[in-house]
Design a protein around this motif. Structure first.
Motif, mmCIF file in Angstrom:
data_model
loop_
_atom_site.group_PDB
_atom_site.id
_atom_site.type_symbol
_atom_site.label_atom_id
_atom_site.label_comp_id
_atom_site.label_asym_id
_atom_site.label_seq_id
_atom_site.Cartn_x
_atom_site.Cartn_y
_atom_site.Cartn_z
ATOM 1 N N SER A 136 39.242 42.416 46.052
ATOM 2 C CA SER A 136 40.042 42.279 44.843
ATOM 3 C C SER A 136 41.350 43.013 45.065
ATOM 4 N N TYR A 144 37.952 39.248 39.984
ATOM 5 C CA TYR A 144 39.158 39.418 39.180
ATOM 6 C C TYR A 144 38.859 40.418 38.072
ATOM 7 N N THR A 163 40.594 44.271 35.893
ATOM 8 C CA THR A 163 41.714 45.172 35.658
ATOM 9 C C THR A 163 41.196 46.572 35.407
ATOM 10 N N GLU A 179 48.070 31.912 29.869
ATOM 11 C CA GLU A 179 47.895 33.342 30.069
ATOM 12 C C GLU A 179 46.461 33.755 29.778
ATOM 13 N N ASP A 214 48.579 37.602 33.347
ATOM 14 C CA ASP A 214 48.209 36.733 34.456
ATOM 15 C C ASP A 214 48.055 35.296 33.979
ATOM 16 N N SER A 249 46.121 31.609 34.547
ATOM 17 C CA SER A 249 44.961 30.942 35.120
ATOM 18 C C SER A 249 44.656 29.732 34.260
ATOM 19 N N TRP A 301 43.898 33.131 40.385
ATOM 20 C CA TRP A 301 45.187 33.586 39.863
ATOM 21 C C TRP A 301 46.268 32.548 40.129
ATOM 22 N N ARG A 302 47.072 32.264 39.121
ATOM 23 C CA ARG A 302 48.128 31.250 39.252
ATOM 24 C C ARG A 302 49.517 31.806 38.962
ATOM 25 N N ARG A 314 52.198 35.075 37.330
ATOM 26 C CA ARG A 314 52.363 35.983 36.208
ATOM 27 C C ARG A 314 53.167 35.322 35.104
ATOM 28 N N LYS A 360 51.354 42.212 41.237
ATOM 29 C CA LYS A 360 50.339 43.091 41.812
ATOM 30 C C LYS A 360 50.531 43.107 43.325
#
Length: 405
Positions: A202, A225, A227, A269, A288, A290, A309-310, A312, A318
């Protein structure tokens, strides 16, 4: 070997909806104990929030707004009811954003991700995420120990020492960024690291080229994925079709800048609600991008799936597992009066994240700018001095030029 950690992962839609209806009102009520949450949710009846449609009518809290709120009302911006002393551990992440770890077993609900990646009780795991100040190492540590794994808390860097640990303890699993896994494998030389058979990665991009290289070395690597605020959000399974959302959270995909959910398959988002009254997070917009992957995973887990992830929704990037924000670029500029425009460009070179600060500044300032870049972001980067007026006047502080796939 069991395919699923427990029966929650394979619930039918009706049972899952009943469970959601039971827990959501408790989460909303718990969140409203905090003054900033109470103000944000004024007029909301917790008992009426029992499904996704009702949840979608609540306002979104943007993660990007937390640093300013916490600075105005430290440490948690009024969004957490409990005092710092009630937490097991306290952290800071880039932003800065302050977080607390709740007491208890696997507080970041990581065990499911490790189980899906093949980790089992009795395994030894090398955890290369940092245990210092930021919660990354502890997030992973809790999930591993909840499964009964022995953890080597090695943290990042110090490649030779890491290889010594692998040689001595023969870990079956690796935990960390995919970039650092490649560094370890490349540096091993004649040392036998074949004990490492699985990995949970990750914090950095894991493009198909690097996936193929790791697999060719005999390691099954799975992506997670998450945070620092939430712990695990979604994780990869043996089906290799998107990421399955963790049972402990609810994920919505919304139109960026709004709280309006989009149709399955449409990129938007990521907004997360933690379904735990002891850790009530309501509609936190992560920035993020997606999309929901329609259908049910062939692995048998029935929860929502999201694609990887697609990008921001804002300019935050990141890099090597750490968030870098436009405000940090502004802070670098403030440390060097007379510098012109700055732009932090993030690229990918030899399967590693690379960031380059392009600065309209005299060449003599390059070294000082590099020192400030490291001090502010906690990451090393390059500095490229460019002529005055050569950077675009478009308001962009960070340009993420890494390929999405």
């Amino acid at each position: 070997m069991a395919d699923h950690m427990d029966a929650l992962e394979t619930r039918d839609a009706g049972t899952r909806a009943q469970a959601l209806a039971a827990v959501l009102p408790r989460v909303v009520e718990a969140a409203m104990r905090a003054p900033a949450q109470a103000a944000r949710l004024a007029g909301i009846d917790p008992a009426a929030v029992t499904d996704r449609a009702a949840l979608a009518r609540l306002p979104v809290l943007r993660k990007a707004d937390l640093p300013a709120a916490q600075k105005a009302d430290p440490p948690f911006g009024g969004f957490v009811a409990d005092p710092p002393g009630s937490f097991a551990r306290l952290f800071t992440s880039p932003g800065p954003i302050f977080e607390g770890e709740r007491p208890g077993n696997d507080p970041w609900h990581m065990a499911r991700a490790f189980f899906a990646a093949g980790f089992r009780a009795g395994d030894v795991a090398l955890n290369t995420f940092s245990y210092h100040l930021t919660p990354g190492g502890w997030i992973m540590d809790g999930g591993l120990r909840a499964l009964g794994c022995a953890v080597i808390p090695s943290g990042p860097g110090n490649t030779e020492a890491q290889l010594d640990l692998i040689t001595a303890f023969r870990p079956a699993g690796y935990v960390g960024t995919p970039d650092f896994l490649k560094i370890l494998l490349d540096a091993a030389g004649a040392r036998d690291v074949s004990c490492v058979k699985r990995a949970l990665v990750s914090g950095a991009a894991f493009p198909p080229s690097l996936q193929a290289e790791i697999a060719a070395r005999g390691i099954e690597a799975f992506q997670m994925y998450g945070t620092a605020d939430l712990g695990c959000v979604a994780y990869e399974t043996a089906a290799r079709e998107g990421l399955v959302v963790a049972e402990e959270v609810l994920v919505e995909i919304v139109r960026p800048g709004t709280g309006e959910p989009v149709a399955d398959g449409e990129v938007g988002e990521v907004v997360v609600t933690v379904l735990d009254p002891a850790h009530p997070v309501l509609r936190l917009a992560l920035g993020d991008l997606s999309a929901v992957l329609p259908g049910v995973s062939p692995c048998g887990r029935t929860n929502t799936r999201i694609v990887g992830w697609r990008g921001r929704a804002d300019q935050t990037a990141k890099v090597k597992g750490m968030f870098v924000r436009p405000e940090q670029v502004a802070e670098i500029a403030a440390r060097h009066p007379g510098v012109g425009r700055l732009r932090l460009v993030v690229t990918r070179v030899a399967e590693q994240d690379v960031m380059t600060l392009r600065a309209e500044a005299p060449a003599a300032m390059a070294e000082a700018l590099a020192a400030s870049l490291t001090a502010v972001t906690r990451l090393r980067g390059l500095v490229e001095v460019v002529p005055p007026g050569s950077l675009p006047n478009d308001g962009k502080a960070i340009a993420d030029e890494r390929p999405l796939n």
